[in-house]
Design a protein around this motif. Structure first.
Motif, PDB file in Angstrom:
ATOM      1  N   ARG A  85      54.187   4.205  50.711  1.00 47.61           N
ATOM      2  CA  ARG A  85      53.547   5.324  51.407  1.00 47.61           C
ATOM      3  C   ARG A  85      52.079   4.958  51.595  1.00 47.61           C
ATOM      4  O   ARG A  85      51.314   4.938  50.644  1.00 47.61           O
ATOM      5  CB  ARG A  85      53.696   6.622  50.616  1.00 47.61           C
ATOM      6  N   VAL A  86      51.720   4.664  52.840  1.00 48.70           N
ATOM      7  CA  VAL A  86      50.386   4.147  53.149  1.00 48.70           C
ATOM      8  C   VAL A  86      49.568   5.225  53.842  1.00 48.70           C
ATOM      9  O   VAL A  86      50.043   5.865  54.793  1.00 48.70           O
ATOM     10  CB  VAL A  86      50.470   2.890  54.035  1.00 48.70           C
TER      11      VAL A  86
ATOM     12  N   SER B 233      44.212  22.752  53.873  1.00 49.63           N
ATOM     13  CA  SER B 233      43.697  21.418  53.595  1.00 49.63           C
ATOM     14  C   SER B 233      44.747  20.363  53.866  1.00 49.63           C
ATOM     15  O   SER B 233      45.929  20.657  54.053  1.00 49.63           O
ATOM     16  CB  SER B 233      43.266  21.330  52.124  1.00 49.63           C
ATOM     17  N   LEU B 234      44.318  19.093  53.872  1.00 47.85           N
ATOM     18  CA  LEU B 234      45.264  17.995  54.030  1.00 47.85           C
ATOM     19  C   LEU B 234      46.304  18.011  52.919  1.00 47.85           C
ATOM     20  O   LEU B 234      47.485  17.748  53.153  1.00 47.85           O
ATOM     21  CB  LEU B 234      44.521  16.651  54.036  1.00 47.85           C
TER      22      LEU B 234
ATOM     23  N   ASP C  78      51.891  18.953  51.343  1.00 51.61           N
ATOM     24  CA  ASP C  78      52.851  19.677  50.493  1.00 51.61           C
ATOM     25  C   ASP C  78      53.897  20.397  51.330  1.00 51.61           C
ATOM     26  O   ASP C  78      55.090  20.399  51.002  1.00 51.61           O
ATOM     27  CB  ASP C  78      52.118  20.672  49.585  1.00 51.61           C
ATOM     28  N   GLN C  79      53.463  21.028  52.414  1.00 56.24           N
ATOM     29  CA  GLN C  79      54.403  21.759  53.263  1.00 56.24           C
ATOM     30  C   GLN C  79      55.363  20.807  53.977  1.00 56.24           C
ATOM     31  O   GLN C  79      56.541  21.139  54.192  1.00 56.24           O
ATOM     32  CB  GLN C  79      53.648  22.620  54.277  1.00 56.24           C
ATOM     33  N   LEU C  80      54.874  19.635  54.336  1.00 58.78           N
ATOM     34  CA  LEU C  80      55.766  18.635  54.923  1.00 58.78           C
ATOM     35  C   LEU C  80      56.837  18.222  53.918  1.00 58.78           C
ATOM     36  O   LEU C  80      58.025  18.126  54.256  1.00 58.78           O
ATOM     37  CB  LEU C  80      54.962  17.407  55.362  1.00 58.78           C
ATOM     38  N   GLN C  81      56.426  17.998  52.683  1.00 64.27           N
ATOM     39  CA  GLN C  81      57.394  17.628  51.645  1.00 64.27           C
ATOM     40  C   GLN C  81      58.407  18.748  51.429  1.00 64.27           C
ATOM     41  O   GLN C  81      59.617  18.502  51.304  1.00 64.27           O
ATOM     42  CB  GLN C  81      56.655  17.327  50.329  1.00 64.27           C
TER      43      GLN C  81
ATOM     44  N   SER D  38      46.723  12.108  46.992  1.00 59.77           N
ATOM     45  CA  SER D  38      47.211  11.822  45.638  1.00 59.77           C
ATOM     46  C   SER D  38      47.404  10.330  45.474  1.00 59.77           C
ATOM     47  O   SER D  38      47.412   9.574  46.453  1.00 59.77           O
ATOM     48  CB  SER D  38      48.534  12.556  45.373  1.00 59.77           C
ATOM     49  N   VAL D  39      47.608   9.904  44.225  1.00 61.75           N
ATOM     50  CA  VAL D  39      47.807   8.483  43.952  1.00 61.75           C
ATOM     51  C   VAL D  39      49.187   8.017  44.396  1.00 61.75           C
ATOM     52  O   VAL D  39      49.475   6.813  44.359  1.00 61.75           O
ATOM     53  CB  VAL D  39      47.620   8.203  42.444  1.00 61.75           C
ATOM     54  N   ALA D  40      50.051   8.959  44.797  1.00 62.60           N
ATOM     55  CA  ALA D  40      51.355   8.559  45.336  1.00 62.60           C
ATOM     56  C   ALA D  40      51.190   7.798  46.642  1.00 62.60           C
ATOM     57  O   ALA D  40      52.116   7.103  47.079  1.00 62.60           O
ATOM     58  CB  ALA D  40      52.240   9.786  45.543  1.00 62.60           C
ATOM     59  N   TRP D  41      50.033   7.941  47.266  1.00 63.05           N
ATOM     60  CA  TRP D  41      49.751   7.249  48.522  1.00 63.05           C
ATOM     61  C   TRP D  41      48.900   6.012  48.243  1.00 63.05           C
ATOM     62  O   TRP D  41      47.991   6.044  47.411  1.00 63.05           O
ATOM     63  CB  TRP D  41      48.999   8.165  49.482  1.00 63.05           C
ATOM     64  N   GLN D  42      49.176   4.965  48.965  1.00 68.38           N
ATOM     65  CA  GLN D  42      48.412   3.724  48.882  1.00 68.38           C
ATOM     66  C   GLN D  42      47.411   3.690  50.029  1.00 68.38           C
ATOM     67  O   GLN D  42      47.789   3.825  51.194  1.00 68.38           O
ATOM     68  CB  GLN D  42      49.354   2.522  48.958  1.00 68.38           C
TER      69      GLN D  42
END
Length: 782
Positions: A596-597, A675-676, A681-684, A775-779
Motif C-alpha cells: 500500500r503506497v 480529514s484524509l 476509514d470510510q473507504l475501508q 498510518s504506518v500501514a501505508w508506505q
C-alpha cells in the motif's frame, strides 16, 4: 471522403407547447437528450438565493415510480452512458447520452423526475448539506472569486452582481415559506411551455419525433411564461470597463449583439497566427495569452470578456488597450468574406465530429447578414480612430481543407516517378522496418466510418513534446481532431482522436515542430484538488528514469485504429519523420503485490482530497472482466453511501481506470469537512460491505455491462481507448469480443474472489492524496 451531410435540426412545437429540436445523424452510435427549462438562478425570488440550483439537485433523488436506485442517474450509469445537469442564469439543463436500445428508458425517467419529484424534507436536508459543501468549495476557489470580482464593474442592481449559490443560510428548508416558494417555482416553470427538448441520434427524424411526442405526454402542460427582463448592464452611457487582478487584465464590453456575431468576433480575437493581436502582444512582451468569450447573453444583453494574461507585473494596461482598440478598428474595416467562409467551415466541421450529446447541445445558428450588420454597428459605436498598425487577418486553417496534392507512395520528397530508381533496395527495406516495428494498425473496428484514432507514445522524450502539441491543438480541434498530451512518468503520450482526413497533415506538422527547437512553456493552471490529483495519477503509477532525456535516446511506438488502407499509408509516411527511434516499449508497471503506497501531492486547496487506485492482480481477461463487473456494481452504492448518506463530500466517484495497459478500480473523494484519515476509514468500511452487497444482488449486471463493449454501440473514441490499453497489455485483436464474452459468464463466486483480492491489495494499492500518509500501514512513495 464524402462531403458531410447537413445536420440542420428540425424544429417543432408540439400541441402542449413543448419546443423540440431533432437531429438525425446516421454516423452516431448513441442517442442524446437535452431538456432546457427557461428558468435559472436569476428567476428565483430574491429571498431564496440558490433555490433553482437546489431544485435541480432534488430532482435527481428519485420519484415514486423510479426511486433513486432506479432513477435517471443510476439507469444511465448502469448502461454506460453519461448524465448531468447545469443551472445557469436564465436556464436549467438536464442532459444524458445512452445507446439507442436503452434511450427510451432514459426519456421516461427524465420526464418523471421533472414532473413528479418527491421533494421529501429528509431529502432536502441531506441535499442542502451537499450544496453547502459546494458553496464552501466555490467560496475558496480562486477562479470563482475572480469571476465575482470581474463582474463588479456592472450596475449594482443587475442580477449578475448578486449572490446565487445556495447554502445553509439561503435555503431554510424547515420554513414553510421556503417550501411554498420551492413548490411555486417548480409549478410555474417546470411545465411544457417553458421547456425545449433536443434529441440527436442515428434514428430517422420520424422516430425521434415519436420519442419527443411520447416524452411530452408525460409532462405537465402549461403556457410559456415570459421571464422578467433584467436591469441595465451598466449605468448611463458606459459600455465597457477594465478589471486587473492576479496577473490578468480583463477588458469587458457590454452590448446588444446576437450571440453568433459575438462568437465570430471572439474566434478572430483569439487567433494566435502571425499578424494578429496575440502575436503582437507576445512580441512586445505585454501578454502571453488572450481569451475572448461571451460571459452572458439574455434578452438583448451580452457581456464579452477579453482576458489578457500579462507577461509582467508592469503597468501595461494602457498599451494593451491601445493595441486592442487599434486591432478592433482594423477588424471593423476589413473584408470579412474569407473569414465568414472559414467560420462556416469551422461550424460544419464541428457538427461533423460531435458526439450525440454535443450535437444535441449545439444550438448555434449560421452567421446571418443581420448578425454581421449588428457586429459592424457595435464596432462603429466604439468610435475608434483609424488603425495605425500593419495587422493581418489570420490565414485559413491548413487542416480544414484536403491537401492540394498527394505525394506518390515510395518516393523521396521532391521526387517524381522518374526518380523511383534512385531509391535503393536497402532504403526501402529500412523504411519498411521502421514503419512496421513502431506503428501498428488495429483492424478491430470497421472502416465504414470517417473517424479514427492515433496513439503515439515516447519514452524519455524531451519536454518540448508538450509545447509542440499545444501549438497545434487549436487548429487540429477546429479541423475535427482532438490532439492531446499526457505525461506518464518516463513516458509521454500523444493522442489524435477524430476525423481521419486531417490526421496525416496534423501528424506531419507535429513531426516538423518536433524536429525544430521547442521553447518549453508552463501549462500549469489552478484546478480543484481532486482534478490535480487525477492529473498526476498516471505518473505516480509509473517509474521515473534518472537518465537524461533527448531525441537521440528517445524511443517511440504507436497504434492506429479505424484507418482504411489509404489513410493508413499516409499516416505511415508522416510517421517516418517523427524524432526518436521506433521500438516496442515494455509497459510492465511496478508490481505492488500486497503493498500500500501513499503519494503525497501538494494542491492549491486545503480541502482533503484522495484517490485510491487498486490495480488488478494480473492483466488476464478473467481478472479484468471480474473487476470491471465489480466496478459496475459498486459505482452507484459508493456514491449513495459516501455522498448522499454520509455527505462526506461533493466530489465522490468510483469506476474502472486504465493506465498504460493496467486496469484497476479507482475511488475518488474530496471533502471540505472530513480529514484524509476519515476518508480512508470510510473507504475501508465500504469495501468491507462488498461481499454482502454482492450476495444480496439479484442482478449482477453482466448483460448490461457486456453490451457496453459492443463495437456497434461503442463510440469510436471509447473503443480506441480500450484497444490502445489492450495493445499495451498484449491482448489479441479480438479483445473487445473476448471481454464481452468473459463478462457475460462471470459468476457470483468469481466476483467474491475479486472482492477478496481487492480488500487484500493483491494487485497493490496506490493512494494519491494532498496530505501525508494517515498510518504506518501505508508506505510512503519514494
Amino acid at each position: 471522403m464524402p462531403a458531410p451531410a447537413h445536420l440542420h435540426p428540425l424544429h417543432l412545437t408540439l400541441a402542449n407547447g413543448l419546443r423540440v429540436s431533432l437531429r438525425h445523424a446516421p454516423r452516431l452510435k448513441r442517442c442524446a437528450a437535452v431538456l432546457r427549462v427557461d428558468a435559472g438562478s436569476h428567476d428565483v425570488p430574491l429571498a431564496w438565493p440558490g433555490l433553482a440550483h437546489f431544485l435541480e439537485h432534488l430532482l435527481f433523488l428519485g420519484t415514486e415510480r423510479f426511486p433513486a436506485d432506479e432513477g435517471l442517474m443510476a439507469y444511465v450509469q448502469r448502461h454506460g452512458g453519461q448524465v448531468n445537469a447545469s443551472t445557469r442564469e436564465r436556464t436549467t439543463e438536464f442532459f444524458f447520452e445512452l445507446p439507442a436500445a436503452t434511450f427510451t428508458g432514459g426519456l421516461e425517467r427524465l420526464a418523471d423526475m421533472l414532473t413528479l419529484p418527491r421533494l421529501a424534507l429528509e431529502d432536502q436536508l441531506r441535499e442542502r448539506e451537499v450544496l453547502h459543501a459546494e458553496f464552501v468549495a466555490w467560496s475558496q476557489d480562486a477562479k470563482a472569486q475572480q469571476q465575482v470580482a470581474l463582474l463588479q464593474g456592472l450596475a449594482a442592481d443587475h442580477p449578475l452582481r448578486g449572490f446565487h449559490a445556495g447554502n445553509r443560510d439561503s435555503l431554510p428548508v424547515e420554513r414553510e415559506a421556503f417550501q411554498q416558494a420551492l413548490r411555486d417555482f417548480h409549478a410555474h416553470f417546470y411545465q411544457s411551455g417553458q421547456m425545449t427538448l433536443s434529441l440527436a441520434g442515428p434514428q430517422s427524424l420520424q422516430a425521434l419525433q415519436n420519442l419527443a411526442q411520447q416524452f411530452s405526454e408525460q409532462l405537465t402542460s402549461g403556457p410559456l411564461r415570459p421571464q422578467s427582463a433584467p436591469a441595465a448592464l451598466m449605468q448611463g452611457h458606459a459600455r465597457s470597463y477594465q478589471h486587473i487582478a492576479h496577473n490578468h487584465l480583463h477588458h469587458v464590453i457590454t452590448c446588444d449583439v446576437p450571440r453568433e456575431a459575438l462568437d465570430f468576433l471572439c474566434a478572430w480575437l483569439n487567433a494566435s497566427a502571425p499578424g494578429g493581436l496575440l502575436a503582437e502582444l507576445k512580441a512586445r512582451h505585454l501578454a502571453n495569452a488572450l481569451q475572448a468569450s461571451v460571459l452572458y447573453h439574455f434578452a438583448g444583453q451580452a457581456v464579452v470578456d477579453i482576458d489578457f494574461t500579462l507577461s509582467t507585473q508592469n503597468e501595461t494596461a494602457t498599451q494593451i488597450e491601445a493595441l486592442l482598440h487599434d486591432w478592433l478598428s482594423f477588424f471593423a474595416h476589413s473584408d470579412w468574406t474569407s473569414l465568414r467562409e472559414e467560420f462556416a467551415l469551422l461550424a460544419a466541421r464541428q457538427q461533423q465530429i460531435q458526439g450525440a450529446l454535443a450535437l444535441a447541445r449545439n444550438d448555434s445558428q449560421d452567421l446571418s447578414e443581420q448578425d454581421v450588420v449588428a457586429l459592424k454597428a457595435l464596432l462603429v459605436s466604439l468610435h475608434l480612430p483609424p488603425s495605425e498598425h500593419g495587422w493581418q487577418l489570420p490565414p485559413n486553417n491548413p487542416f480544414l481543407r484536403p491537401p492540394t496534392r498527394e505525394e506518390r507512395a515510395g518516393l523521396i520528397r521532391g521526387q517524381t516517378s522518374a526518380h523511383r530508381g534512385l531509391r535503393t533496395f536497402a532504403q526501402d527495406r529500412s523504411r519498411g522496418r521502421r514503419e512496421v516495428s513502431a506503428l501498428t494498425f488495429s483492424q478491430a473496428l470497421a472502416h465504414d466510418s470517417d473517424e479514427a484514432a492515433l496513439y503515439l507514445q515516447w519514452r524519455l522524450a524531451p519536454s518540448g513534446l508538450e509545447t509542440a502539441v499545444q501549438s497545434l491543438r487549436e487548429n487540429a480541434r477546429q479541423a475535427g481532431v482532438e490532439l492531446s498530451f499526457e505525461s506518464l512518468g518516463k513516458d509521454s503520450l500523444v493522442k489524435m482522436i477524430g476525423l481521419q482526413e486531417p490526421m496525416p497533415a496534423v501528424l506531419d506538422a507535429l513531426a516538423q515542430r518536433l524536429n525544430q527547437p521547442q521553447e518549453v512553456q508552463s501549462t500549469d493552471s489552478a484546478m480543484i484538488a481532486i482534478r490535480a490529483l487525477l492529473k498526476v495519477l498516471p505518473a505516480c503509477c509509473s517509474t521515473v528514469d534518472p537518465q537524461p532525456v533527448s531525441w537521440a535516446t528517445a524511443h517511440w511506438q504507436g497504434l492506429g485504429v479505424g484507418f482504411p488502407p489509404a489513410y493508413e499509408a499516409a499516416v505511415k509516411t508522416a510517421a517516418t519523420r517523427l524524432p526518436g527511434q521506433p521500438a516496442k516499449l515494455d509497459h510492465t508497471l511496478p508490481a505492488l503485490s500486497g503493498e500500500r503506497v501513499w503519494h503525497e501531492v501538494k494542491t492549491d486547496s486545503d480541502e482533503a482530497a484522495l484517490l485510491l487506485f487498486c490495480p488488478t492482480p494480473s492483466r488476464s481477461l478473467t481478472d479484468e472482466a471480474a473487476w470491471r463487473l465489480l466496478g459496475h456494481l459498486l459505482q452507484a452504492p459508493f456514491y449513495q453511501r459516501l455522498r448522499v448518506e454520509l455527505q462526506i463530500g461533493y466530489a465522490v466517484f468510483s469506476g474502472i481506470r486504465q493506465i498504460n495497459g493496467q486496469t484497476g478500480l479507482l475511488f475518488g473523494v474530496q471533502s471540505p469537512s472530513v480529514s484524509l484519515e476519515g476518508i480512508a476509514d470510510q473507504l475501508q468500511n465500504f469495501l468491507k460491505q462488498l461481499p454482502r452487497m454482492i450476495e444480496n444482488s439479484d442482478d449482477l449486471g453482466n448483460l448490461a455491462l457486456a453490451q457496453q463493449f459492443s463495437v456497434q454501440t461503442l463510440p469510436n473514441a471509447q473503443a480506441a481507448e480500450l484497444l490502445w490499453h489492450a495493445h499495451l497489455a498484449g491482448h489479441p485483436s479480438g479483445y473487445l469480443a473476448d471481454l464481452q464474452s468473459v463478462i457475460q459468464t462471470c459468476s457470483r463466486a468469481a466476483l467474491q474472489v475479486a472482492v477478496g483480492q481487492l480488500k487484500d491489495a493483491a494487485g497493490g494499492w496506490r493512494c494519491v492524496a494532498n496530505g501525508p500518509r494517515v498510518s504506518v500501514a501505508w508506505q510512503a512513495a519514494d
